[in-house]
Design a protein around this motif. Structure first.
Motif, PDB file in Angstrom:
ATOM      1  N   PRO A  44       0.803  -1.261   0.089  1.00 17.19           N
ATOM      2  CA  PRO A  44      -0.009   0.044   0.029  1.00 17.19           C
ATOM      3  C   PRO A  44       0.859   1.361   0.038  1.00 17.19           C
ATOM      4  O   PRO A  44       0.363   2.408   0.105  1.00 17.19           O
ATOM      5  CB  PRO A  44      -0.653  -0.323   1.106  1.00 17.19           C
ATOM      6  N   PHE A  45       2.021   1.163  -0.273  1.00 16.23           N
ATOM      7  CA  PHE A  45       3.077   2.286  -0.227  1.00 16.23           C
ATOM      8  C   PHE A  45       2.571   3.438  -0.831  1.00 16.23           C
ATOM      9  O   PHE A  45       2.379   4.795  -0.307  1.00 16.23           O
ATOM     10  CB  PHE A  45       4.352   1.918  -0.512  1.00 16.23           C
TER      11      PHE A  45
ATOM     12  N   LEU B 159      -3.090   9.700   1.582  1.00 20.85           N
ATOM     13  CA  LEU B 159      -2.748  10.581   2.797  1.00 20.85           C
ATOM     14  C   LEU B 159      -1.719  11.853   2.804  1.00 20.85           C
ATOM     15  O   LEU B 159      -1.493  12.579   3.909  1.00 20.85           O
ATOM     16  CB  LEU B 159      -2.321   9.755   4.164  1.00 20.85           C
ATOM     17  N   GLY B 160      -1.113  11.836   1.469  1.00 24.49           N
ATOM     18  CA  GLY B 160      -0.003  12.909   1.605  1.00 24.49           C
ATOM     19  C   GLY B 160       1.269  12.198   1.913  1.00 24.49           C
ATOM     20  O   GLY B 160       1.264  11.065   2.507  1.00 24.49           O
ATOM     21  N   VAL B 161       2.260  12.890   1.784  1.00 27.72           N
ATOM     22  CA  VAL B 161       3.755  12.542   1.926  1.00 27.72           C
ATOM     23  C   VAL B 161       3.778  11.981   3.385  1.00 27.72           C
ATOM     24  O   VAL B 161       4.255  10.673   3.556  1.00 27.72           O
ATOM     25  CB  VAL B 161       4.694  13.319   1.432  1.00 27.72           C
TER      26      VAL B 161
ATOM     27  N   GLY C 118       1.302   9.430   4.699  1.00 25.51           N
ATOM     28  CA  GLY C 118       1.373   8.170   4.025  1.00 25.51           C
ATOM     29  C   GLY C 118       2.457   7.347   4.435  1.00 25.51           C
ATOM     30  O   GLY C 118       2.426   6.309   4.732  1.00 25.51           O
ATOM     31  N   MET C 119       3.648   8.072   4.741  1.00 29.33           N
ATOM     32  CA  MET C 119       5.032   7.304   4.964  1.00 29.33           C
ATOM     33  C   MET C 119       4.854   6.980   6.471  1.00 29.33           C
ATOM     34  O   MET C 119       5.243   5.710   6.769  1.00 29.33           O
ATOM     35  CB  MET C 119       6.111   8.186   4.706  1.00 29.33           C
TER      36      MET C 119
END
Length: 333
Positions: free
Chosen positions: A261-262, A269-271, A274-275
């Motif tokens: 899902p990366f 979710l944005g950077v 998300g990370m």
């Protein structure tokens, strides 16, 4: 120069052929310009056309946000290329103009559906001598994706693979067919899962056991077999819930999935978030399965000229051959 480009994300109608795409130039001394003789399409190209991974890829293209136009368009798709070196940067000594090469261009760079493309020298390899450009263009992206999962993440190689029991889920796709041949070239025992339609193909590639996932409950069919040392999952979804139970416990057995899902997390979710979400997900799953005595890993495509060198040796030796035939319809010159 002629190119197939997109000016926005969407379905097939966003594709546009132009003869006015800017000619690529060398920005760094380790880069080369390749005249494209053949290119091919992969599922990643269709996903990128629709905007998949745009957040992460744009961050990779311009991590410091120095570009004033703030857009990746017009964007050329295509990852695979087989062609001829036209120009080399000052630091490139391994190649020279006129060399026949192949490569898989990273998705954050301009792609190969164009007359010329720029690549880093360490992403390029000499084309297998036994293949035409059209045949060669079918291999690099899927070959490197499988190589990343099996070798760089999974830790398997020619010297430690003999006799290992390997399960490949989704064995009839591009990555799967290459992985079957690679594992057999390294003397592993391969169990391949695919549909009945692909049964003959996968057996011809050398798989020792072929399981039709449509013929009954797949989990129950696989539980009747001895446990595995390594699992490559090209399918994802519900298979992850039970596949790790098929591994030998406390023996270094590893499950590697290419379905992660990366990029989706970063798109949604944005950077930063998300990370963070990705880190929490992979960390918790890795720890959960480590406590059960098996290794859980994610794998991704990794551009690598040295890995392509090794793949080229396998192709020229005849140990990898069927993928070329299967994907020839996807190549274009």
């Amino acid at each position: 120069m002629p190119s197939w480009v997109i000016d926005r994300y969407g379905s097939n109608e966003v594709l546009r052929f132009t003869r006015d795409m800017t000619f690529p130039i060398i920005h760094f001394p380790n880069e080369v310009i390749i005249r494209v003789h053949a290119a091919s399409l992969n599922p990643i190209d269709l996903s990128m056309r629709s905007g998949y991974g745009a957040t992460a890829l744009n961050m990779k293209r311009d991590p410091l946000k120095l570009k004033t136009d703030e857009t990746e368009f017009p964007l050329t798709l295509g990852r695979d290329v087989s062609g001829v070196i036209m120009e080399c940067g000052l630091a490139v000594s391994y190649f020279k103009p006129g060399d026949e090469v192949w490569a898989a261009i990273p998705p954050w760079k301009q792609g190969t559906l164009s007359e010329f493309v720029v690549a880093s020298g360490n992403e390029v390899s000499f084309k297998p001598k036994c293949l035409s450009h059209t045949e060669a263009a079918a291999l690099p992206y899927v070959g490197l994706t499988a190589w990343s999962a099996v070798n760089q993440v999974g830790g398997l190689n020619q010297s430690n693979c003999r006799g290992k029991r390997v399960l490949i889920l989704g064995a009839s796709g591009g990555v799967g067919t290459f992985a079957v041949q690679l594992m057999k070239a390294w003397d592993a025992h391969v169990t391949a899962v695919c549909s009945h339609d692909a049964n003959t193909l996968v057996k011809r590639l050398g798989a020792d056991d072929v399981i039709d996932y449509k013929s009954g409950n797949l989990e129950e069919q696989l539980k009747t077999l001895p446990l595995f040392d390594f699992i490559l999952d090209n399918v994802g979804g519900s298979t992850e819930k039970w596949a790790l139970d098929l591994l030998k416990k406390w023996s270094g057995a590893t499950y590697v999935t290419l379905v992660t899902p990366f990029l989706i997390n970063m798109d949604k979710l944005g950077v930063a978030d998300g990370m963070l979400q990705t880190g929490v997900t992979v960390g918790s799953k890795t720890l959960k399965h480590l406590l059960k005595g098996v290794h859980y890993r994610w794998a991704f495509f990794m551009p690598s000229g040295p890995s392509l060198d090794e793949i080229a040796e396998l192709v020229d030796s005849g140990k990898v051959y069927e993928l070329v035939t299967k994907y020839i319809v996807g190549a274009s010159s």
